[in-house]
Write an enzyme that holds these catalytic residues in place. Sequence first.
Site, short mmCIF file in Angstrom:
data_model
loop_
_atom_site.label_atom_id
_atom_site.label_comp_id
_atom_site.label_asym_id
_atom_site.label_seq_id
_atom_site.Cartn_x
_atom_site.Cartn_y
_atom_site.Cartn_z
N ARG A 170 0.83 -1.21 0.00
CA ARG A 170 0.00 0.00 0.00
C ARG A 170 0.87 1.26 0.00
NH1 ARG A 170 -5.22 -0.13 2.26
NH2 ARG A 170 -4.86 1.71 3.52
N ARG A 247 -8.70 -6.87 13.38
CA ARG A 247 -8.00 -6.02 14.34
C ARG A 247 -8.96 -4.93 14.77
NH1 ARG A 247 -4.20 -7.67 17.27
NH2 ARG A 247 -2.99 -5.72 17.30
N ARG A 278 -0.20 5.59 16.27
CA ARG A 278 -0.08 6.96 15.75
C ARG A 278 -0.86 7.94 16.61
NH1 ARG A 278 -2.69 5.14 9.88
NH2 ARG A 278 -4.47 4.09 10.79
N GLU A 298 -4.02 6.15 18.82
CA GLU A 298 -4.66 4.95 18.26
C GLU A 298 -3.96 3.71 18.80
OE1 GLU A 298 -5.55 5.96 14.10
OE2 GLU A 298 -5.21 3.85 13.69
N TYR A 346 -9.67 -5.08 2.76
CA TYR A 346 -8.99 -3.89 3.27
C TYR A 346 -9.24 -2.74 2.29
CZ TYR A 346 -4.94 -1.60 5.61
OH TYR A 346 -4.10 -0.77 6.32
N ASP A 348 -10.20 0.99 0.91
CA ASP A 348 -10.22 2.42 1.23
C ASP A 348 -11.55 3.01 0.74
OD1 ASP A 348 -7.87 2.83 2.63
OD2 ASP A 348 -6.66 3.05 0.83
P1 FAD Z 1 -18.24 0.79 7.78
O1 FAD Z 1 -17.85 2.21 7.77
O2 FAD Z 1 -17.63 -0.11 8.82
O3 FAD Z 1 -19.82 0.74 7.91
C1 FAD Z 1 -20.54 -0.42 8.27
C2 FAD Z 1 -21.68 0.03 9.17
O4 FAD Z 1 -22.57 -1.06 9.41
C3 FAD Z 1 -21.21 0.53 10.53
O5 FAD Z 1 -21.72 1.83 10.77
C4 FAD Z 1 -21.78 -0.50 11.50
O6 FAD Z 1 -22.13 0.06 12.75
C5 FAD Z 1 -23.01 -0.97 10.75
N1 FAD Z 1 -23.47 -2.31 11.14
C6 FAD Z 1 -22.73 -3.44 11.22
N2 FAD Z 1 -23.50 -4.47 11.63
C7 FAD Z 1 -24.74 -3.97 11.82
C8 FAD Z 1 -25.98 -4.53 12.24
N3 FAD Z 1 -26.08 -5.84 12.57
N4 FAD Z 1 -27.08 -3.74 12.34
C9 FAD Z 1 -27.00 -2.42 12.02
N5 FAD Z 1 -25.85 -1.83 11.61
C10 FAD Z 1 -24.75 -2.60 11.51
N6 FAD Z 1 -9.96 4.94 3.81
C11 FAD Z 1 -9.43 5.91 3.02
O7 FAD Z 1 -9.80 6.00 1.83
N7 FAD Z 1 -8.52 6.80 3.50
C12 FAD Z 1 -8.09 6.77 4.79
O8 FAD Z 1 -7.27 7.59 5.20
C13 FAD Z 1 -8.63 5.76 5.65
N8 FAD Z 1 -8.24 5.68 6.92
C14 FAD Z 1 -8.76 4.72 7.74
C15 FAD Z 1 -8.34 4.66 9.07
C16 FAD Z 1 -8.87 3.72 9.93
C17 FAD Z 1 -8.42 3.66 11.36
C18 FAD Z 1 -9.82 2.77 9.44
C19 FAD Z 1 -10.39 1.71 10.36
C20 FAD Z 1 -10.24 2.81 8.12
C21 FAD Z 1 -9.72 3.79 7.25
N9 FAD Z 1 -10.12 3.89 5.92
C22 FAD Z 1 -9.59 4.84 5.10
C23 FAD Z 1 -11.10 2.93 5.35
C24 FAD Z 1 -12.54 3.45 5.40
O9 FAD Z 1 -12.90 3.73 6.72
C25 FAD Z 1 -13.47 2.37 4.83
O10 FAD Z 1 -13.07 2.00 3.54
C26 FAD Z 1 -14.94 2.75 4.75
O11 FAD Z 1 -15.33 3.66 5.73
C27 FAD Z 1 -15.75 1.48 4.86
O12 FAD Z 1 -17.12 1.72 4.66
P2 FAD Z 1 -18.16 0.54 4.87
O13 FAD Z 1 -19.52 1.11 4.65
O14 FAD Z 1 -17.77 -0.64 4.07
O15 FAD Z 1 -17.96 0.06 6.39
N1 UDP Z 2 3.37 0.72 7.96
C1 UDP Z 2 4.57 0.67 8.66
N2 UDP Z 2 5.08 1.82 9.18
C2 UDP Z 2 4.46 3.01 9.06
C3 UDP Z 2 3.24 3.05 8.34
C4 UDP Z 2 2.72 1.88 7.81
O1 UDP Z 2 5.16 -0.38 8.80
O2 UDP Z 2 4.97 4.02 9.58
C5 UDP Z 2 2.84 -0.56 7.42
C6 UDP Z 2 1.95 -1.26 8.45
O3 UDP Z 2 2.09 -2.66 8.29
C7 UDP Z 2 0.57 -0.78 8.05
C8 UDP Z 2 0.70 -0.80 6.53
O4 UDP Z 2 2.03 -0.33 6.28
O5 UDP Z 2 -0.44 -1.65 8.53
C9 UDP Z 2 -0.30 0.03 5.78
O6 UDP Z 2 -0.20 1.37 6.22
P1 UDP Z 2 -1.39 2.40 6.06
O7 UDP Z 2 -0.89 3.73 6.50
O8 UDP Z 2 -1.92 2.29 4.68
O9 UDP Z 2 -2.44 1.84 7.12
P2 UDP Z 2 -3.92 2.31 7.52
O10 UDP Z 2 -3.96 3.81 7.42
O11 UDP Z 2 -4.86 1.60 6.60
O12 UDP Z 2 -4.03 1.84 8.94
#
Ligand code: FAD
Ligand code: UDP
Length: 365
Positions: A170, A247, A278, A298, A346, A348
Amino acid sequence: MYDFLIVGSGLYGSTCAYELSKLGKKVLVLEKKDHIGGNIYTENVEGIQVHRYGAHIFHTNDQGIWDYVNQFATFNRYTNSPVAFYKGRAYNLPFNMNTFNQLWGTITPEQARDKIDEQRNKLGNKKPDNLEEQAISLVGEEIYTTLIKGYTEKQWGRSATELPASIIKRLPVRFTYDNNYFNDRFQGIPIGGYTQIAEKMLANSEVRCGVDYLGDKENFDALAKKVIYTGPIDRFFDYCYGKLEYRSLRFETETLAQENFQGNAVINYTEREVPYTRIIEHKHFDYIDTDKTVITREYPSEWQEGMEPYYPVNDEKNNSLYRRYRELSKQQEKTYFGGRLAEYKYYDMHQVIASALSDLKKIIH
Ligand code: FAD
Ligand code: UDP
């Protein structure tokens, strides 16, 4: 009677709701949380948009997806350039000429390439088949040890030798002085936060928050002709084949009476000994000028029932278990499965929108 029942108001469910209601379909959305938007939810704290579920930066290479999301918000010109702290020193990410200079004092691409080549010799011509080997083959042993190993092992709770190589792919590796974390043509953060995107997408659907669909599945199913389920696929089937591994994260957020805590939106802590991965300082996503600041640490952990599943662990064992659930899901006559949790991918944000738009073509026909 509704045409569609959508379970989950995250970006996948919201995109489906928007497109279906635009076609005149009657849509009911159920959301377990007390708010809409899933992981993209942001809220205003002290005039700062706080990303409640971790840093969210929208990025895509696809003009169509960029135009699509821009219907719902105006995006700023934020470019993600995280900094990594390791044993009191700061390194630029992603891995680029600045990082190589900070580590080795190299100043030309040739010098940096030579240094990396020296350090990946031990792999020979072996095709990398886990995260550790992939990382060493991309950037050599020293960057792996300093910036990858500790972060990866706390993020995933597993040895880097047990993780798929795809995770580290990634991140870009560049022989230019460019700290942009993404290679995509389009990138930004919605001014005023992400929640407005879900609000606008859901404007013509009925939404009920604080409702667990699986708590009363039969009755909810009876309300609609078709169901779109975006929650964890294994939970839908009551874990009949066993639990998929995820996770989870714990977010610790505080408001500080200071203007600028860390000087960047995202600082990664790559040492294994620091328990969080982070710290986000939310105001820097949006160039906000205020006296106070809000930061979030986090902390990763293994997912257990009752926790929020944030990341699928896409190793072979879990992927093959997922494929069994996927087969089972095909027997569901009126239920479709999509999104990061139901597809165990996984994804985005841009990929979630693209996947929803593509799935809808099959769902609607
Ligand atoms: P979700 O957002 O998980 O939505 C699913 C929903 O279903 C939730 O609200 C949940 O409560 C609901 N649900 C589940 N089961 C039930 C049930 N039984 N009844 C009613 N409701 C239910 N993407 C990027 O492009 N850029 C980023 O920088 C980025 N950073 C991220 C950082 C973190 C820490 C994480 C965890 C993800 C990140 N992502 C990022 C990914 C992004 O969050 C996801 O791709 C996107 O939000 C997923 O949307 P979704 O609708 O599939 O899932
Ligand atoms: N990663 C790492 N060091 C960093 C940032 C990322 O080793 O400083 C690795 C780590 O395994 C992480 C992966 O690269 O899970 C993907 O990073 P990304 O920032 O895309 O993770 P996300 O924002 O989805 O948590």
